[in-house]
Design a protein around this motif. Structure first.
Motif, PDB file in Angstrom:
ATOM      1  N   VAL A  25      38.638  33.745  32.795  1.00 32.88           N
ATOM      2  CA  VAL A  25      37.235  34.321  32.388  1.00 32.88           C
ATOM      3  C   VAL A  25      36.982  35.610  32.061  1.00 32.88           C
ATOM      4  O   VAL A  25      35.882  36.178  31.588  1.00 32.88           O
ATOM      5  N   ALA A  30      32.231  36.137  37.881  1.00 37.60           N
ATOM      6  CA  ALA A  30      32.511  34.899  37.890  1.00 37.60           C
ATOM      7  C   ALA A  30      33.788  34.456  38.411  1.00 37.60           C
ATOM      8  O   ALA A  30      33.797  33.405  39.236  1.00 37.60           O
ATOM      9  N   ASP A  33      32.848  33.964  42.012  1.00 37.06           N
ATOM     10  CA  ASP A  33      32.111  32.579  42.055  1.00 37.06           C
ATOM     11  C   ASP A  33      33.093  31.252  41.860  1.00 37.06           C
ATOM     12  O   ASP A  33      32.911  30.311  42.869  1.00 37.06           O
ATOM     13  N   ILE A  34      33.794  31.224  41.137  1.00 33.75           N
ATOM     14  CA  ILE A  34      34.927  30.172  40.871  1.00 33.75           C
ATOM     15  C   ILE A  34      35.879  30.176  42.164  1.00 33.75           C
ATOM     16  O   ILE A  34      35.875  28.886  42.693  1.00 33.75           O
ATOM     17  N   THR A  37      33.625  28.317  44.749  1.00 30.59           N
ATOM     18  CA  THR A  37      33.823  26.928  44.465  1.00 30.59           C
ATOM     19  C   THR A  37      34.928  26.206  44.779  1.00 30.59           C
ATOM     20  O   THR A  37      35.165  25.074  45.403  1.00 30.59           O
ATOM     21  N   ALA A  65      38.523  24.837  37.610  1.00 35.35           N
ATOM     22  CA  ALA A  65      37.208  25.472  37.514  1.00 35.35           C
ATOM     23  C   ALA A  65      37.078  26.421  36.602  1.00 35.35           C
ATOM     24  O   ALA A  65      35.711  26.427  35.948  1.00 35.35           O
ATOM     25  N   ASP A  68      36.110  24.865  33.030  1.00 33.36           N
ATOM     26  CA  ASP A  68      34.836  24.251  33.361  1.00 33.36           C
ATOM     27  C   ASP A  68      33.718  25.449  32.879  1.00 33.36           C
ATOM     28  O   ASP A  68      32.785  25.079  32.368  1.00 33.36           O
ATOM     29  N   TYR A  69      33.934  26.529  33.675  1.00 35.53           N
ATOM     30  CA  TYR A  69      33.263  27.760  33.549  1.00 35.53           C
ATOM     31  C   TYR A  69      33.015  28.153  31.970  1.00 35.53           C
ATOM     32  O   TYR A  69      32.063  28.228  31.496  1.00 35.53           O
ATOM     33  N   LYS A  72      31.162  25.773  29.763  1.00 37.07           N
ATOM     34  CA  LYS A  72      29.820  25.688  30.282  1.00 37.07           C
ATOM     35  C   LYS A  72      29.008  27.265  29.615  1.00 37.07           C
ATOM     36  O   LYS A  72      28.222  26.916  28.733  1.00 37.07           O
TER      37      LYS A  72
END
Length: 175
Positions: A25, A30, A33-34, A37, A65, A68-69, A72
């Motif tokens: 990412v 981020a 955050d991942i 999660t 993840a 997916d991020y 999104k």
């Protein structure tokens, strides 16, 4: 016991998970955050994770993840004020897919390619799907398909040639 196992894994693999996410990412916040999660999911599913396989489970979960991020973000670019971050995330997504460089503009092209492969060459489709969509290694995919790695590589090669012939300039193939 469960909390002890979780704490051990968190201390041991937290930086590893953040690094895996950041590589994809290109945004440290981020990635953190991942990581949160991923570890929350690990805690919830820890009873199903074989002891000793935690690192592999965390790696796969972090990778998924992060993808997916990125998806999104690409669907909702208005979430980002900084175009450079969005561009970096999109580039991270391209590197993670393996066979086809993608942007959200040609998502339907990818669906068309996969549909065409599924209809005309199901064995090639299975190989492409496992390698490019599921992001399995060649060894994992060949094991799942019950074929040797060389056979799998041959199927991937033939699928690339087919895609080049059928879709030509519409698609930019890697390798």
């Amino acid at each position: 016991m469960k909390n002890e196992r979780f704490c051990d894994c968190y201390v041991k693999y937290q930086r590893y998970v953040i690094r895996i996410a950041y590589e994809r990412v290109k945004d440290h916040e981020a990635a953190e955050d991942i990581s949160q999660t991923v570890f929350l999911s690990f805690y919830q599913h820890m009873d199903n994770v074989v002891p000793g396989a935690e690192k592999c489970w965390l790696f796969r979960c972090a990778k998924n993840a992060a993808v997916d991020y990125i998806r999104k973000i690409c669907r909702k670019p208005e979430l980002w004020m900084d175009e450079e971050v969005l561009e970096s995330a999109a580039n991270g997504m391209q590197g993670s897919v393996g066979m086809v460089d993608i942007s959200m503009d040609n998502e339907d092209l990818i669906v068309r390619i996969l549909d065409e492969l599924r209809e005309t060459h199901p064995l090639w489709y299975e190989a492409v799907y496992l390698i490019c969509v599921e992001e399995l290694t060649y060894e994992e995919a060949s094991r799942q398909l019950g074929v040797k790695a060389g056979v799998l590589r041959s199927r991937i090669h033939r699928a690339r040639v087919f895609v080049r012939e059928q879709f030509g300039e519409e698609v930019c193939l890697r390798y």
